[in-house]
Design a protein around this motif. Structure first.
Motif, PDB file in Angstrom:
ATOM      1  N   LYS A 269      19.454  62.593  63.881  1.00 17.48           N
ATOM      2  CA  LYS A 269      19.457  61.984  65.217  1.00 17.48           C
ATOM      3  C   LYS A 269      18.094  61.394  65.549  1.00 17.48           C
ATOM      4  O   LYS A 269      18.015  60.286  66.098  1.00 17.48           O
ATOM      5  CB  LYS A 269      19.874  63.010  66.258  1.00 17.48           C
ATOM      6  N   LYS A 270      17.021  62.101  65.204  1.00 18.91           N
ATOM      7  CA  LYS A 270      15.672  61.589  65.478  1.00 18.91           C
ATOM      8  C   LYS A 270      15.398  60.330  64.661  1.00 18.91           C
ATOM      9  O   LYS A 270      14.846  59.359  65.161  1.00 18.91           O
ATOM     10  CB  LYS A 270      14.617  62.656  65.173  1.00 18.91           C
ATOM     11  N   THR A 271      15.797  60.350  63.403  1.00 21.90           N
ATOM     12  CA  THR A 271      15.599  59.174  62.538  1.00 21.90           C
ATOM     13  C   THR A 271      16.395  57.994  63.065  1.00 21.90           C
ATOM     14  O   THR A 271      15.886  56.870  63.132  1.00 21.90           O
ATOM     15  CB  THR A 271      16.030  59.501  61.097  1.00 21.90           C
ATOM     16  N   GLN A 272      17.632  58.225  63.455  1.00 25.20           N
ATOM     17  CA  GLN A 272      18.479  57.159  63.980  1.00 25.20           C
ATOM     18  C   GLN A 272      17.869  56.567  65.254  1.00 25.20           C
ATOM     19  O   GLN A 272      17.835  55.351  65.437  1.00 25.20           O
ATOM     20  CB  GLN A 272      19.871  57.714  64.265  1.00 25.20           C
TER      21      GLN A 272
ATOM     22  N   VAL B  98      25.329  66.229  58.324  1.00 30.27           N
ATOM     23  CA  VAL B  98      24.070  65.476  58.338  1.00 30.27           C
ATOM     24  C   VAL B  98      23.957  64.689  59.647  1.00 30.27           C
ATOM     25  O   VAL B  98      22.904  64.662  60.280  1.00 30.27           O
ATOM     26  CB  VAL B  98      23.982  64.522  57.121  1.00 30.27           C
ATOM     27  N   GLN B  99      25.057  64.058  60.053  1.00 32.21           N
ATOM     28  CA  GLN B  99      25.021  63.220  61.256  1.00 32.21           C
ATOM     29  C   GLN B  99      24.754  64.017  62.520  1.00 32.21           C
ATOM     30  O   GLN B  99      24.190  63.475  63.469  1.00 32.21           O
ATOM     31  CB  GLN B  99      26.337  62.461  61.408  1.00 32.21           C
ATOM     32  N   VAL B 100      25.150  65.261  62.564  1.00 36.36           N
ATOM     33  CA  VAL B 100      24.907  66.057  63.765  1.00 36.36           C
ATOM     34  C   VAL B 100      23.582  66.815  63.687  1.00 36.36           C
ATOM     35  O   VAL B 100      23.219  67.490  64.645  1.00 36.36           O
ATOM     36  CB  VAL B 100      26.073  67.043  64.059  1.00 36.36           C
ATOM     37  N   SER B 101      22.865  66.658  62.581  1.00 36.85           N
ATOM     38  CA  SER B 101      21.586  67.352  62.445  1.00 36.85           C
ATOM     39  C   SER B 101      20.520  66.697  63.317  1.00 36.85           C
ATOM     40  O   SER B 101      20.561  65.508  63.617  1.00 36.85           O
ATOM     41  CB  SER B 101      21.128  67.369  60.979  1.00 36.85           C
TER      42      SER B 101
ATOM     43  N   SER C 252      32.812  64.498  53.035  1.00 38.48           N
ATOM     44  CA  SER C 252      33.032  64.099  54.423  1.00 38.48           C
ATOM     45  C   SER C 252      32.449  65.140  55.372  1.00 38.48           C
ATOM     46  O   SER C 252      31.770  64.804  56.346  1.00 38.48           O
ATOM     47  CB  SER C 252      34.525  63.924  54.679  1.00 38.48           C
ATOM     48  N   LYS C 253      32.689  66.397  55.077  1.00 43.71           N
ATOM     49  CA  LYS C 253      32.148  67.471  55.914  1.00 43.71           C
ATOM     50  C   LYS C 253      30.628  67.486  55.849  1.00 43.71           C
ATOM     51  O   LYS C 253      29.953  67.617  56.873  1.00 43.71           O
ATOM     52  CB  LYS C 253      32.699  68.824  55.476  1.00 43.71           C
TER      53      LYS C 253
END
Length: 163
Positions: A84-87, A77-80, A71-72
């Protein structure tokens, strides 16, 4: 384990410049350090057992810890920046695809509308209407049902019917 250094025949060039007293002092220090390493390993093993016991008593399992670590990691990964650029890129691609499909759907609807209003389609529609009236026939005379097959619909099915 050979802590006395009996393997004198395998001397390295660094040892050739040492006096016997210096060599004996180094061997003694080496023996102490090796002894401390063994003691530290035993202490570490005891601490690990104690840690395992505490986790067991608290109801913490390896699976729970793994889930927490995953989870951590997923949060990291989500805050990287790369995520963010990929999303953002995928979101833009989805919007462009949606717009293209909408435009294509509108174009197809317009073409079908144009085709329906064409003389060829009108002629085809008239022919189909003529064929329908010949096939259905009785409905145009006020009857809403097709002619029934031989026999009346009021009669019940025999007991040996397959249904």
């Amino acid at each position: 384990m050979d802590t006395t250094g009996q393997g004198v025949a395998a001397r390295t060039p660094a040892m050739e410049g040492l006096t016997e007293a210096e060599e004996e002092e180094l061997r003694t220090e080496l023996a102490k350090v090796e002894e401390e390493i063994v003691t530290l390993r035993q202490v570490l093993a005891a601490k690990e057992r104690h840690c395992g016991e505490l986790k067991r008593r608290l109801g913490l399992s390896a699976l729970g810890e793994l889930k927490q670590n995953l989870s951590k990691s997923w949060h990291d990964v989500q805050v990287s920046t790369a995520y963010k650029k990929t999303q953002e890129t995928l979101s833009q691609a989805g919007q462009k695809t949606s717009a293209a499909l909408s435009t294509m759907g509108s174009a197809i609807s317009k073409k079908l509308g144009d085709m329906r209003n064409s003389a060829t389609f009108k002629s085809f529609e008239d022919r189909m209407g003529t064929i329908k009236s010949k096939v259905v026939g009785g409905r145009e005379n006020g009857s809403d049902s097709l002619p029934s097959p031989v026999g009346s619909a009021d009669q019940p099915l025999p007991d040996h019917a397959p249904f």
